[in-house]
Write an enzyme that holds these catalytic residues in place. Structure first.
Site, PDB file in Angstrom:
ATOM      1  N   CYS A   1      -9.083  68.356 -21.744  1.00  0.00           N
ATOM      2  CA  CYS A   1      -8.099  68.425 -22.837  1.00  0.00           C
ATOM      3  C   CYS A   1      -8.451  69.591 -23.762  1.00  0.00           C
ATOM      4  CB  CYS A   1      -8.029  67.079 -23.544  1.00  0.00           C
ATOM      5  SG  CYS A   1      -6.462  66.845 -24.388  1.00  0.00           S
TER       6      CYS A   1
ATOM      7  N   HIS B   1      -7.086  63.238 -19.509  1.00  0.00           N
ATOM      8  CA  HIS B   1      -8.436  62.665 -19.666  1.00  0.00           C
ATOM      9  C   HIS B   1      -8.790  61.847 -18.422  1.00  0.00           C
ATOM     10  CE1 HIS B   1      -9.133  63.561 -23.960  1.00  0.00           C
ATOM     11  NE2 HIS B   1      -7.819  63.554 -24.006  1.00  0.00           N
TER      12      HIS B   1
ATOM     13  N   GLU C   1     -11.462  60.719 -17.514  1.00  0.00           N
ATOM     14  CA  GLU C   1     -12.531  59.730 -17.749  1.00  0.00           C
ATOM     15  C   GLU C   1     -11.999  58.307 -17.895  1.00  0.00           C
ATOM     16  OE1 GLU C   1     -11.568  62.093 -19.883  1.00  0.00           O
ATOM     17  OE2 GLU C   1     -11.865  61.573 -21.975  1.00  0.00           O
TER      18      GLU C   1
HETATM   19  N1  GLN Z   1      -6.629  68.667 -30.205  1.00  0.00           N
HETATM   20  C1  GLN Z   1      -6.055  68.976 -28.947  1.00  0.00           C
HETATM   21  C2  GLN Z   1      -4.602  68.541 -28.869  1.00  0.00           C
HETATM   22  O1  GLN Z   1      -4.155  67.748 -29.648  1.00  0.00           O
HETATM   23  C3  GLN Z   1      -6.856  68.345 -27.821  1.00  0.00           C
HETATM   24  C4  GLN Z   1      -6.758  66.861 -27.809  1.00  0.00           C
HETATM   25  C5  GLN Z   1      -7.775  66.212 -26.942  1.00  0.00           C
HETATM   26  O2  GLN Z   1      -8.759  66.838 -26.563  1.00  0.00           O
HETATM   27  N2  GLN Z   1      -7.585  64.942 -26.662  1.00  0.00           N
HETATM   28  O3  GLN Z   1      -3.899  68.953 -27.995  1.00  0.00           O
END
Ligand code: GLN
Length: 565
Positions: A411, A538, A540
């Protein structure tokens, strides 16, 4: 179990489909938080599952937030994301991993949700003429919620579960958890006392030069619980060493439980031992189930011992923002662990506070952060929000890219690697994300158009969404295996600027996976690098013991020289 169906009953169900009542295991906690109540509850779930039952779970969080989405990882650990986009307590992650189930946002009940429901009903006129009160309206709503959610299929079979683990967050005696204790007290009469087992998790401190096991804290918390009308059937005592017989008997006498129902969860080398340790102490007999009815406990035994015997290390540098608080990255750690087991290595996570990599930092800390990074076999930049440590993360991505070190960016980790690539490969020196700078010279990462600018709770791009493969033959696609698309869970507001995709790809950073619009970067992979992968989702949240998540497996394989071929 005191009430759970035994295997004969299960066979009977198969032959004569009678309506067998749902069995509930209610897990509360006392003395202090952080005793591993979630792991205990999930482990009891594993035992029930190993007896052939379908198990689901509900976590009750007595805070006023609707969900965990707006809470800081500093205060509450990681925000776990579900398929349906629910942003929930990290204990739901334990349940999904231990029981290999998929839960929904309703499996996390909060005070925010239950009050919103009751107040909405009041406005509709459902209670017309009545004074709406905590008892009976909130307590009834809690019980209705539990009965409704417990019956929902969770293991992918479409079948109604046989048993539901209900974990009550917080510690008994807290003002905010008291309506739930009352609701659960009443619940035993609603569904039948024989269908509910109360488990109370407590602490047995070991004090003094001879290591005396102290029972008083547990006596007090059980007294408190019984004063509220719930008499525990089973005590689970967290202690540094196994409970001795004297302690067990004393607890049984003072806490009104059978001596054999006093369990000890003492320190073990890894958490896979917890269900095994409860089984060894006879918990399955107390629950009246045959935990050897399936091969599940054998698999857990194999996993626990495999992990104990790994000696050859693999070092993964985790470059993050909450490195003092590993709960903030719980699922990432678990996923690394699942992948490390699959490549037969002992996982060592080298925590690097991202800002320590920046030039302006204290020289000694800066040097030791760089030493860890340079010595790592692989680098992981996890998700995150806000601008602290961003430049340090960009430096870590640069190091991994230019030194051919395996890299996984999750992300935010994908976004910062894209910024690094734009700056240092495409020559866009002022490239940045609009999350960190209002009007960067080159907006490499931008706010997604559909996201709310006024409301922060539950408004990100959340939950399971498909990623469609764009090319044949990428490493990451091979790791995921056959199929045209993969579903993974998301939680973000920003994305790689779609206008730059062509230029970035021409320079070798290929967006091998995109969303169904074909415009949004979901996965990148760098041409000619051993393993340089970024994922906008994600992974994970879907990794399981014995079924490691492909991007993590790729990182660990590359970091241990096992990726070729
Ligand atoms: N802050 C970034 C976004 O909102 C990444 C978010 C994250 O890593 N979950 O896109």
């Amino acid at each position: 179990m005191v009430p759970v169906a035994n295997v004969d009953m299960i066979c009977a169900i198969a032959i004569y489909p009678v309506d067998v009542a749902m069995k509930y295991v209610v897990v509360s906690g006392g003395v202090l938080s952080g005793l591993g109540k979630g792991v205990t509850a999930s482990s009891i779930g594993v035992l029930l599952k190993s007896a052939g039952l379908r198990v689901t779970s509900i976590k009750i969080d007595p805070y006023l937030n609707s969900d965990a989405g707006t809470m800081s990882p500093f205060e509450h650990g990681e925000v776990f994301v579900l398929d349906d986009g629910g942003e929930v307590d990290l204990d739901l992650g334990n349940y999904e991993r231990f029981l290999d189930i998929n839960l929904s946002k309703d499996n996390n009940l909060t005070t925010g949700k239950i009050y919103a429901k009751v107040i909405e009903a009041e406005r509709r006129g459902d209670y017309l003429g009545k004074t709406v009160q905590v008892i009976p309206h909130i307590t009834d709503a809690v019980q209705d919620w539990i009965e409704d959610v417990a019956a929902r299929p969770a293991d992918g079979s479409g079948e109604t579960p046989d048993a539901c683990i209900i974990e009550l967050g917080g510690t008994v005696g807290d003002i905010e958890s008291s309506p739930y204790v009352e609701a659960l007290r009443q619940f035993q009469f609603r569904v039948g006392r024989e269908n509910v087992t109360f488990v109370h998790v407590s602490l047995v401190p070991v004090l003094g030069p001879v290591g005396e096991q102290k029972t008083k804290p547990t006596q007090h918390t059980v007294k408190e619980l019984r004063g509220l009308g719930i008499s525990p059937d089973i005590l689970v005592c967290r202690s540094s060493s196994p409970l001795n017989d004297e302690t067990r008997n004393k607890l049984a006498a003072f806490c009104h439980v059978k001596p054999e129902a006093v369990m000890s969860t003492h320190d073990v080398p890894n958490i896979y031992h917890v269900p095994l340790m409860l089984h060894e102490q006879g918990l399955c007999d107390i629950l009246d189930v045959d935990c050897t009815a399936t091969s599940i406990l054998e698999e857990w035994t194999a996993m626990a011992h495999h992990l104990d015997t790994l000696t050859e290390e693999v070092h993964i540098a985790m470059v993050g923002k909450y490195t003092d608080l590993s709960d903030a990255y719980l699922s990432v750690i678990k996923s690394l662990q699942h992948a490390a087991m699959a490549v037969d290595r002992k996982l060592v996570i080298d925590w690097i506070e991202a800002s320590h990599l920046e030039k302006s930092w204290d020289a000694t800390e800066h040097a030791s952060a760089w030493k860890l990074l340079r010595n790592a076999d692989g680098v992981l930049v996890p998700g995150g929000f806000g601008d602290r440590g961003i430049e340090g993360k960009i430096l870590a991505a640069h190091h991994a890219r230019t030194e051919n070190v395996p890299y996984l960016g999750i992300c935010l980790g994908l976004q910062i690697a894209t910024i690094e690539f734009c700056r240092n490969v495409l020559g866009m020196t002022g490239a940045n994300s609009t999350e960190f700078e209002d009007n960067p010279e080159h907006a490499a990462v931008v706010f997604m158009p559909e996201i709310s600018k006024t409301h922060l709770g539950g408004t990100m791009r959340l939950g399971s969404r498909p990623t469609l493969w764009q090319h044949e033959g990428s490493i990451i696609r091979t790791l995921y295996g056959p199929g045209e698309a993969v579903d993974e869970r998301h939680r973000h507001r920003y994305e790689v600027n779609p206008d730059l995709i062509e230029r970035i790809e021409e320079a070798g950073l290929i967006f091998v996976g995109k969303d169904d619009s074909g415009q949004r970067c979901e996965i990148f992979e760098l041409n000619g690098h051993p393993y340089y992968v970024g994922v906008q989702f994600h992974p994970e949240f879907k990794s399981r013991p014995g079924k490691p998540s492909p991007p993590f497996l790729g990182l660990l394989k590359a970091a241990t020289g096992q990726l070729d071929g």
